[in-house]
Design a protein around this motif. Sequence first.
Motif, PDB file in Angstrom:
ATOM      1  N   VAL A 203      40.620 -85.654  98.362  1.00 12.01           N
ATOM      2  CA  VAL A 203      41.424 -86.704  98.966  1.00 12.01           C
ATOM      3  C   VAL A 203      42.693 -86.046  99.507  1.00 12.01           C
ATOM      4  N   CYS A 204      43.029 -86.342 100.756  1.00 12.68           N
ATOM      5  CA  CYS A 204      44.204 -85.743 101.388  1.00 12.68           C
ATOM      6  C   CYS A 204      45.488 -86.322 100.802  1.00 12.68           C
ATOM      7  N   ARG A 205      46.397 -85.450 100.428  1.00 13.68           N
ATOM      8  CA  ARG A 205      47.694 -85.875  99.899  1.00 13.68           C
ATOM      9  C   ARG A 205      48.587 -86.454 100.992  1.00 13.68           C
ATOM     10  N   GLY A 206      48.313 -86.120 102.239  1.00 10.69           N
ATOM     11  CA  GLY A 206      49.123 -86.627 103.344  1.00 10.69           C
ATOM     12  C   GLY A 206      48.742 -88.027 103.788  1.00 10.69           C
ATOM     13  N   CYS A 207      47.434 -88.265 103.990  1.00  9.90           N
ATOM     14  CA  CYS A 207      47.011 -89.557 104.555  1.00  9.90           C
ATOM     15  C   CYS A 207      46.146 -90.395 103.615  1.00  9.90           C
ATOM     16  N   GLN A 208      45.776 -89.830 102.469  1.00 11.33           N
ATOM     17  CA  GLN A 208      44.974 -90.515 101.445  1.00 11.33           C
ATOM     18  C   GLN A 208      43.538 -90.804 101.871  1.00 11.33           C
ATOM     19  N   ARG A 209      43.054 -90.113 102.916  1.00 14.90           N
ATOM     20  CA  ARG A 209      41.645 -90.287 103.275  1.00 14.90           C
ATOM     21  C   ARG A 209      40.790 -89.281 102.513  1.00 14.90           C
TER      22      ARG A 209
ATOM     23  N   LEU B 299      49.601 -82.984 107.221  1.00 12.12           N
ATOM     24  CA  LEU B 299      49.748 -82.363 105.909  1.00 12.12           C
ATOM     25  C   LEU B 299      48.410 -82.488 105.177  1.00 12.12           C
ATOM     26  N   CYS B 300      47.385 -81.852 105.717  1.00 13.11           N
ATOM     27  CA  CYS B 300      46.029 -82.047 105.198  1.00 13.11           C
ATOM     28  C   CYS B 300      45.757 -81.116 104.025  1.00 13.11           C
ATOM     29  N   SER B 301      45.722 -81.688 102.838  1.00  9.19           N
ATOM     30  CA  SER B 301      45.465 -80.884 101.649  1.00  9.19           C
ATOM     31  C   SER B 301      43.973 -80.669 101.411  1.00  9.19           C
ATOM     32  N   THR B 302      43.119 -81.301 102.224  1.00  9.75           N
ATOM     33  CA  THR B 302      41.683 -81.047 102.057  1.00  9.75           C
ATOM     34  C   THR B 302      41.339 -79.625 102.482  1.00  9.75           C
ATOM     35  N   THR B 303      42.203 -79.000 103.274  1.00 12.51           N
ATOM     36  CA  THR B 303      41.958 -77.611 103.676  1.00 12.51           C
ATOM     37  C   THR B 303      42.147 -76.645 102.512  1.00 12.51           C
ATOM     38  N   VAL B 304      42.785 -77.101 101.438  1.00  9.09           N
ATOM     39  CA  VAL B 304      42.954 -76.258 100.252  1.00  9.09           C
ATOM     40  C   VAL B 304      42.081 -76.747  99.101  1.00  9.09           C
TER      41      VAL B 304
END
Length: 144
Positions: free
Chosen positions: A21-27, A12-17
Amino acid sequence: MTGRIASPCVGLCSTTVGDRVCRGCQRVDDEIRDWPALDGETREGRMAELDALREEAAGRFLRVVDAAALEAQLVRHGIRFRAEQPPLSRAVELLRVGRDRIRDLSRYGLMPHEPLDAATLHAGIADALMAAAEHRRLDLVTLS
């Protein structure tokens, strides 16, 4: 032959949008990009940090009263987890996936501190995780 690279990615990588910070993994986005190049010790350390972040955030809202029931439900629903992953970190994944279907948290070995449903718990935990992850991102920017 190389072994599988362990990753906190939950698909669930929100960095693509555009999120930093990724909402899925917090990286942080750079960390996601560089993950495959990190050595095993560094990846394990970072995964432990993410687990601690999830434990702290989830611990504000609930506690695990039956780790075996939680694990059984994760297995039953096909939710990925690691053997060394702490129960509260596992609970974050369970709530992420099942927040709209879970009716009785006690069947999953979880007890909220206040009478909240799974969706509300997930929303509070997700907000706390993102705030902590964003704080970490700003710390990294300051250090570089």
